[in-house]
Enzyme design. Structure first.
Site, PDB file in Angstrom:
ATOM      1  N   GLU A  67     -23.138 -12.657  31.655  1.00  0.00           N
ATOM      2  CA  GLU A  67     -24.595 -12.321  31.811  1.00  0.00           C
ATOM      3  C   GLU A  67     -24.914 -13.068  33.017  1.00  0.00           C
ATOM      4  OE1 GLU A  67     -22.916 -14.649  29.639  1.00  0.00           O
ATOM      5  OE2 GLU A  67     -24.112 -16.774  29.840  1.00  0.00           O
ATOM      6  N   GLU A  72     -26.451  -9.769  26.415  1.00  0.00           N
ATOM      7  CA  GLU A  72     -26.331 -10.382  27.775  1.00  0.00           C
ATOM      8  C   GLU A  72     -27.817 -10.288  28.393  1.00  0.00           C
ATOM      9  OE1 GLU A  72     -23.595 -11.481  28.521  1.00  0.00           O
ATOM     10  OE2 GLU A  72     -22.309 -10.591  27.032  1.00  0.00           O
TER      11      GLU A  72
HETATM   12 ZN   LIG Z   1     -22.899 -14.892  25.452  1.00  0.00          ZN
END
Ligand SMILES: [Zn+2]
Length: 868
Positions: A280, A314
């Protein structure tokens, strides 16, 4: 971060290391980094120059920061109008460097300028090299502690700072980073150009991202937020679905959190080699290709769900993790549990036909699979070293936390939960928080004792089992509920001093659920009518296992069809845990499973198919030489074969997703667990047709057909699968269908070829899952383990410390005490510090299985005598 390997259910009673062993000393705080990189993809090295603006709380002559595999060239520290060259002393073990100057640096602002070189490594961590399409790429993966491999830094999550990043790259390449691109200047020499990115908001070092290569992007937007999904040029046609998902999800989260997406633009990039499933990084999310790319015409339901749920996970992190970050890694559940819990929310709105509430129930069972072990861990577990930190990314941080949050949400209500979350995120935006900050805010916002519930589940290890007993007097029943810790290995009740504070919802008969917060070891609740069927986990939102008394269980099983599909999923789970721990004999479970054969909920069929396969392999399989194994297979064929026939094979391409998914699960169950020769022959015919023309099979059924065909497949079929894996394919789903099917062949010669292929030719990111797949098949298990032992050093060198726990975890599929001794001895001689807890858990799983095998042998034999 999204883990890559579903079966990697990691485990070590935490060996606490000396406190703060690897934390930076206090006194210096970074404010801003200016980073410049010149990667050389051919030589696999990079040059770096950085300036770190810091604040000192006291005068000092030395500053310590993190650095690993960095060669320092020159270091200058400037403060109070004076610049001094610094001497660098390295502590490679602690991954730190101390910069010392001769004249004291005064308290206040200072700046550190460093020039250095680093390695573009092949271990998928830090700044690393990746290859595809006969060229190289430079990629980053910093979480948890690898930013220090790309630039000397204060590499701890609480040291948030702003970043200016620029890269000098080859003239034909592009680069993507956290900020939007602000300039692109030719030079300094004719073969290069320099790309500069906008200053980031305050963020942690583990969220810094860069990719360099010939990436191309598909562009979209949501509410004026530019969104791009990027890939290597050959795969751009597969990015449309992810873009559509991301657009919907950003809009959903903007609304849900009441905080607009805080990072300007959003790029999502699929890269050829990636250790996690996805990461992310702030506004520059990186993905393993198989979780991002989907063929617009021919993607299976599983691939579409994977793409949508991983993008959602994400994107949720941009708020949970990136905007508000945990203070230290012990609270990683604040990132991962929330992203896991949030991920299905936009999907539920976008694709209601996917019935993601069933995936939630399945996820709870995954968490229990780890949490029923003695060697599980608390949600919040101390971790100091990089190895300890990396092992926290397990089913406890992800699936257990998500399950606890679902329970809390069911208790406080959706709107109150959302209000509490929004208040927490607003309060800590661009900063850091700990677990207490979250549940204090939640309790304040909801007016309910969320803090007590959360604290008991976050700080106590394991899962509770509720024993439910009803007694009747004067037409009304009273329900006595006792709670204790459930441990799969233990058939007997163990004294457990733990008490959880847990919201529990009962349904009796057709009444509406009654919810209570239980907080004592034994409690009595006034019930409904005496003959009512009592179900103790209404809506399957509770994180606990239920143990019903025999008569209550009989009534419940008879009325299973009146439960909702999610409730049936958790009843199947409850009863399975009773069988695993030998609290109940296995016959009740097998009867329940048989009675659900025609259930039209795909998750129920896939759940019971997996457990029947386990039973077939490990219990019936042990009875070879007696007619009992054949009787078990014959029962599977008789009970489930007709349901498969009614669905038809290959079936209509127009069937809905639920039918296609049930067909795939039943095909494996009848063809493999039931060893049905006719189904195996049909699968082979279908596989041959599919090899010539993929349009002949519905995408959701294709993988199951290839697996069943492989079971008794010969070298000729193997060659055809392998050819598909060796020829470059632009479609990851198609590639992994054949890649995963290699693990399903039973001929020892072919198994050996797959093992050699894993070591010699598979991408390092895929080795763990291929070996895990082989270890999961009884025909390949021993051979694979011998290979792993013989080739250990080569395997370790190939996959690296971050991936190796997947291989350690795969040993958990053995089921004998001899095997546990062997695994223990091997890893005593070949210690893996990055998989210490994982190893303990694998050994406990082997021993639990071996104990179950002994305890259930007689009940199983009796039941097999009885079945028609
Ligand atoms: Zn994660």
């Amino acid at each position: 971060m999204r883990r890559s390997i579903a079966v990697w259910v990691a485990a070590l009673c935490l060996i606490a290391s000396p406190a703060d062993a690897q934390r930076l000393p206090p006194g210096v705080t970074p404010v801003h980094y200016t980073l410049w990189f010149a990667p050389d993809l051919e030589k696999q090295v990079f040059r770096g120059r950085e300036t770190i603006d810091v604040r000192l709380t006291a005068a000092t002559r030395s500053i310590t920061l993190n650095a690993a595999e960095i060669a320092f060239d020159r270091v200058t520290i400037t403060a109070g109008g004076r610049s001094q060259d610094a001497r660098v002393s390295l502590d490679p073990k602690a991954e730190m460097a101390t910069l010392t100057v001769s004249q004291t640096i005064p308290a206040g602002a200072a700046s550190i300028a460093i020039s250095y070189t680093g390695v573009l490594n092949d271990k998928l961590r830090g700044f690393y090299i990746s290859s595809a399409n006969n060229r190289s790429y430079a990629i980053t993966q910093m979480e948890a502690t690898d930013a220090r491999r790309a630039f000397p830094s204060f590499d701890e999550p609480a040291f948030k700072a702003t970043f200016d990043i620029s890269l000098m790259i080859d003239a034909g390449d592009t680069a993507i980073s956290n900020g939007r691109q602000t300039s692109d200047t030719p030079g300094p020499d004719p073969r290069t150009h320099t790309v500069t990115f906008a200053t980031t908001p305050r963020m942690s070092t583990y969220l810094v991202a860069m990719v360099v290569g010939d990436f191309v992007c598909r562009e979209g937007r949501t509410e004026d937020i530019p969104i791009r999904v990027c890939s290597t040029p050959d795969k751009l046609r597969l990015t449309g679905f992810a873009l559509e998902a991301a657009e919907q999800q950003v809009a959903f989260f903007n609304r849900y959190f009441g905080i607009r997406y805080p990072f300007g633009k959003l790029d999502i990039i699929g890269v050829p080699d990636f250790s996690a499933g996805a990461m992310e990084n702030t506004a520059a999310i990186l993905f393993r290709e198989q979780y991002l790319l989907a063929d617009p015409e021919r993607a299976s339901l599983k691939t579409l769900k994977d793409v949508a749920s991983v993008t959602s996970h994400e994107i949720a992190h941009q708020w949970f993790g990136d905007l508000v970050t945990m203070k230290w890694w012990d609270d990683i559940w604040l990132n991962e549990g929330f992203a896991t819990w949030m991920a299905n929310k936009p999907l539920d709105e976008w694709k209601p036909e996917w019935r993601v509430e069933l995936d939630d129930a399945d996820e709870t069972q995954q968490a229990l699979g780890l949490d029923v072990l003695r060697s599980t861990r608390r949600i919040r577990t101390p971790a100091e070293t990089p190895d300890e930190i990396n092992e926290l990314f397990d089913a406890i941080a992800y699936e257990k936390t998500a399950a606890v949050l679902r329970m809390v949400e069911a208790y406080v209500g959706r709107d109150a939960m959302r209000a509490g979350i929004a208040a927490y995120l607003r309060k800590y935006s661009f900063g850091n928080a700990a677990g207490e900050d979250f549940w204090t805010e939640m309790a304040r916002a909801t007016g309910k004792p969320v803090d007590r519930v959360m604290k008991s589940f976050v700080d106590e290890p394991g899962a509770p089992v509720l024993s439910v007993r009803t007694s009747c007097s004067a037409g009304t029943s009273s329900i006595t509920v006792s709670q204790q810790r459930f441990i799969a290995a233990s058939g007997a009740v163990e004294p457990s001093p733990q008490t959880w504070v847990m919201p529990v919802c009962f349904t009796a008969g057709n009444g509406t659920p009654r919810c209570e917060v239980l907080d004592r070891p034994i409690q009595t609740i006034e019930g409904a009518g005496c003959n009512d069927t009592l179900f103790a986990n209404a809506g399957s939102r509770g994180y606990y296992i239920t143990d019903y008394a025999p008569d209550g269980l009989r009534r419940l099983m008879a009325a299973a069809s009146t439960l909702s599909p999610v409730e049936r999923t958790s009843l199947l789970g409850d009863e399975w845990w009773m069988v695993r721990s030998a609290r109940h004999d296995i016959d009740g479970y097998l009867e329940l499973a048989g009675s659900l054969a025609a259930d039209d909920t795909a998750t129920i069929i896939s759940t019971l198919a997996a457990r029947l396969d386990f039973t077939g392999d490990l219990i019936a399989g042990d009875l070879t030489g007696s007619p009992q194994r054949e009787r078990f297979q014959s029962w599977i064929r008789a009970r489930f074969g007709p349901v498969l026939s009614a669905l038809g094979l290959p079936g209509s391409q127009d069937d809905d997703d639920q039918r296609q998914s049930r067909r795939a699960s039943l095909l494996r169950l009848v063809g493999v667990t039931g060893n049905d020769g006719n189904v195996q022959r049909l699968a082979r015919d279908l596989a041959m047709r599919y090899l010539d023309d993929p349009a002949t099979l519905p995408p959701t059924v294709a993988a199951a057909v290839l697996n069943v065909a492989a079971l008794h497949g010969d070298a000729a079929l193997y060659e055809r699968y392998l050819a598909r894996v060796q020829k470059p394919s632009d479609n990851p789903e198609e590639y992994y269908r054949f890649f995963n099917a290699l693990a399903w062949f039973s001929d020892p010669v072919l198994i050996r070829r797959t093992l050699d292929f894993a070591l010699a030719s598979a991408r390092s990111q895929d080795v763990g899952s291929l070996i895990g797949g082989l270890m999961g098949r009884p025909a390949a298990r021993d051979l694979s383990w011998s290979f792993v032992k013989a080739q250990w050093q080569k395997l370790f060198n190939k996959v690296g410390a971050i991936q190796v726990p997947a291989i350690v975890s795969a040993t958990g599929s053995f089921c004998s005490l001899d095997a546990s001794t062997d695994v223990r001895q091997f890893f005593a001689q070949n210690p893996v510090s990055s998989a210490a807890r994982t190893l303990q858990q694998a050994i406990e799983r082997i021993e639990t299985c071996a104990a179950m095998r002994v305890r259930q042998a007689q009940p199983l034999a009796r039941w097999l005598e009885r079945v028609p």
